[in-house]
Structure formats: C-alpha cells, structure tokens
Scaffold this motif. Structure first.
Motif, PDB file in Angstrom:
ATOM      1  N   ARG A   1      49.023 105.059 -41.300  1.00  0.00           N
ATOM      2  CA  ARG A   1      48.219 104.283 -42.249  1.00  0.00           C
ATOM      3  C   ARG A   1      48.982 103.047 -42.707  1.00  0.00           C
ATOM      4  N   ARG A   2      50.236 103.234 -43.043  1.00  0.00           N
ATOM      5  CA  ARG A   2      51.060 102.115 -43.527  1.00  0.00           C
ATOM      6  C   ARG A   2      51.239 101.055 -42.445  1.00  0.00           C
ATOM      7  N   PHE A   3      51.544 101.491 -41.222  1.00  0.00           N
ATOM      8  CA  PHE A   3      51.768 100.530 -40.142  1.00  0.00           C
ATOM      9  C   PHE A   3      50.466  99.891 -39.661  1.00  0.00           C
ATOM     10  N   THR A   4      49.353 100.614 -39.760  1.00  0.00           N
ATOM     11  CA  THR A   4      48.061 100.022 -39.394  1.00  0.00           C
ATOM     12  C   THR A   4      47.712  98.901 -40.354  1.00  0.00           C
ATOM     13  N   GLU A   5      47.940  99.111 -41.632  1.00  0.00           N
ATOM     14  CA  GLU A   5      47.704  98.047 -42.616  1.00  0.00           C
ATOM     15  C   GLU A   5      48.578  96.837 -42.306  1.00  0.00           C
TER      16      GLU A   5
ATOM     17  N   ILE B   1      48.698  96.954 -31.824  1.00  0.00           N
ATOM     18  CA  ILE B   1      49.585  95.840 -32.171  1.00  0.00           C
ATOM     19  C   ILE B   1      49.864  94.987 -30.934  1.00  0.00           C
ATOM     20  N   LEU B   2      50.223  95.628 -29.826  1.00  0.00           N
ATOM     21  CA  LEU B   2      50.519  94.882 -28.602  1.00  0.00           C
ATOM     22  C   LEU B   2      49.292  94.115 -28.119  1.00  0.00           C
ATOM     23  N   GLY B   3      48.140  94.752 -28.157  1.00  0.00           N
ATOM     24  CA  GLY B   3      46.903  94.080 -27.752  1.00  0.00           C
ATOM     25  C   GLY B   3      46.595  92.892 -28.636  1.00  0.00           C
ATOM     26  N   GLY B   4      46.808  93.059 -29.936  1.00  0.00           N
ATOM     27  CA  GLY B   4      46.586  91.970 -30.878  1.00  0.00           C
ATOM     28  C   GLY B   4      47.522  90.798 -30.658  1.00  0.00           C
ATOM     29  N   LEU B   5      48.672  91.083 -30.084  1.00  0.00           N
ATOM     30  CA  LEU B   5      49.642  90.030 -29.783  1.00  0.00           C
ATOM     31  C   LEU B   5      49.392  89.389 -28.412  1.00  0.00           C
ATOM     32  N   GLY B   6      48.392  89.906 -27.705  1.00  0.00           N
ATOM     33  CA  GLY B   6      48.069  89.343 -26.401  1.00  0.00           C
ATOM     34  C   GLY B   6      48.918  89.870 -25.263  1.00  0.00           C
ATOM     35  N   VAL B   7      49.598  90.988 -25.483  1.00  0.00           N
ATOM     36  CA  VAL B   7      50.409  91.578 -24.419  1.00  0.00           C
ATOM     37  C   VAL B   7      49.459  92.258 -23.439  1.00  0.00           C
ATOM     38  N   PRO B   8      49.499  91.844 -22.161  1.00  0.00           N
ATOM     39  CA  PRO B   8      48.624  92.487 -21.179  1.00  0.00           C
ATOM     40  C   PRO B   8      49.007  93.954 -20.978  1.00  0.00           C
ATOM     41  N   ASP B   9      48.006  94.757 -20.655  1.00  0.00           N
ATOM     42  CA  ASP B   9      48.221  96.175 -20.361  1.00  0.00           C
ATOM     43  C   ASP B   9      48.872  96.896 -21.549  1.00  0.00           C
TER      44      ASP B   9
ATOM     45  N   CYS C   1      49.070  91.360 -39.903  1.00  0.00           N
ATOM     46  CA  CYS C   1      49.687  90.474 -38.900  1.00  0.00           C
ATOM     47  C   CYS C   1      48.628  89.802 -38.044  1.00  0.00           C
ATOM     48  N   GLN C   2      47.604  90.549 -37.653  1.00  0.00           N
ATOM     49  CA  GLN C   2      46.542  89.985 -36.829  1.00  0.00           C
ATOM     50  C   GLN C   2      45.762  88.927 -37.604  1.00  0.00           C
ATOM     51  N   GLN C   3      45.522  89.175 -38.871  1.00  0.00           N
ATOM     52  CA  GLN C   3      44.789  88.207 -39.684  1.00  0.00           C
ATOM     53  C   GLN C   3      45.599  86.927 -39.877  1.00  0.00           C
ATOM     54  N   GLU C   4      46.915  87.063 -39.931  1.00  0.00           N
ATOM     55  CA  GLU C   4      47.776  85.890 -40.121  1.00  0.00           C
ATOM     56  C   GLU C   4      48.102  85.200 -38.802  1.00  0.00           C
ATOM     57  N   GLY C   5      47.709  85.796 -37.677  1.00  0.00           N
ATOM     58  CA  GLY C   5      47.970  85.197 -36.371  1.00  0.00           C
ATOM     59  C   GLY C   5      49.449  85.164 -36.018  1.00  0.00           C
ATOM     60  N   ILE C   6      50.156  86.231 -36.310  1.00  0.00           N
ATOM     61  CA  ILE C   6      51.593  86.294 -36.055  1.00  0.00           C
ATOM     62  C   ILE C   6      51.852  86.365 -34.544  1.00  0.00           C
ATOM     63  N   ASP C   7      52.917  85.739 -34.078  1.00  0.00           N
ATOM     64  CA  ASP C   7      53.262  85.764 -32.654  1.00  0.00           C
ATOM     65  C   ASP C   7      54.231  86.915 -32.372  1.00  0.00           C
TER      66      ASP C   7
END
Length: 193
Positions: free
Chosen positions: A71-75, A141-149, A80-86
């Motif tokens: 829960r904590r890490f999902t939040e 998290i990886l998908g949100g960062l655009g990491v393939p697979d 991070c996704q909302q802020e567009g973090i790389d």
C-alpha cells in the motif's frame, strides 16, 4: 454492535504487531502465545481466539506486513507517475526510501518469515502471495517508467531490491548500492537508440 465485535480487528492488529516485533527481535522460535499476549497487552485467550494456530499467526503476520508495504509503495508509485518522474529519479527515490527504512524489528521480521517458509511448506503459499504482490507493484512502476517487458523484469527487480536490503541489514552497506543496481537493471532493459 457489541464492544467485543468492534474491538476484534484492533485486537488482531495488536497481536500481529506483537508477532512481528517478537520475530524481529528473536526470530520465529521466540514466538509463544504467552509472549505475544504480554507484548500485545491482551489476554492469552485472545491470541488463541483470534488465531487458530501458530502457523496462522505467522501467515497472517507476513501477509499484513506485505499489504502495508505494498500500500505504501503503491501510493509512492502513483505519485511518481503523476509527477512524470524518470528512471534516474525513480531509482534515487527508491534509494531514499531504502535509506530511510530503519531495520527495526518490524522490518527484520519478514526476512525471518521468508526463511521460515523455506523450512515450513505451510508458509510458502503466504510467501508466494507476498512476492506476487511485490512483483505486481514492480511491474506497475517499471511500466509507468516506460521500461519494456516490465512484467518479465518485475521478479528480477524485486529479487534485486530484496537481496540488497538483506545485504544492508547484514552488513550496514549504504542505500546508494540499491540506486546503482536499479539504474543498471533499468538502463539495461531500455531499448538502445
């Protein structure tokens, strides 16, 4: 609704917190119903009323810890996704979170429980459920960062984080090692241009 019914979830939580604390201090072998009752500030009968066996206590304690961590890490991942973090920012944030995590008894207990699952097949299902939750979160998290697979790399990422956290626990190594390792993994997964 009676007081006993309303207080049941609170009592269960106190018992689970006590179990995690005891395991983190003295390992699974230190868990006894008397010690749990004393640590939780409940009657001995409450422990056996809420949990039918030692196995159920250990299982529920592990799953509780993982649910709270997830829960904590999902939040954190959602923010991070909302802020567009790389990727670099995400790895740095992971290092900050890891560095800010004190290895208190609550955070040592899951490592003890995972090892115990290696000895006790009845705990393996709970351990598998715990790792599946971590894998789902890592894939998100990886998908949100655009990491393939991302789904394929999730288990590797979780293993890397868990292994480095165990290393930090055992040796006192710095959280920066985690940042470097995550960047190495993520950069290696990105397509070359």
């Amino acid at each position: 609704m009676s007081h006993a019914v309303r207080s049941a979830p609170v009592t269960r939580q106190r018992i689970i917190a006590a179990v995690l604390h005891i395991i983190g201090q003295g390992g699974v072998a230190a868990v006894t119903n008397r010690r749990i009752a004393k640590e939780a500030g409940v009657s001995l009968g409450s422990v056996t009323y809420h949990f039918s066996s030692q196995h159920e206590l250990l299982r529920q304690s592990l799953l509780h810890f993982v649910r709270e961590e997830t829960r904590r890490f999902t939040e954190l991942a959602d923010a991070c996704q909302q802020e567009g973090i790389d990727i670099e920012g995400a790895a740095e944030l992971a290092g900050q979170v890891a560095g800010g995590t004190a290895f208190d008894s609550e955070h040592i207990a899951p490592f003890e429980l995972y090892v115990e699952a290696g000895r006790d097949a009845r705990l393996r299902e709970a351990a598998a459920e715990a790792f599946a939750a971590y894998d789902r979160l890592a894939a998100q998290i990886l998908g949100g960062l655009g990491v393939p697979d991302a789904e394929r790399l999730a288990a590797t990422t979780v293993a890397l984080v868990m292994g480095l956290q165990l290393r930090r626990l055992a040796t006192g190594s710095p959280a920066e090692d985690l940042v470097d390792a995550l960047l190495l993994l993520a950069r290696g997964a990105l397509p070359t241009t």
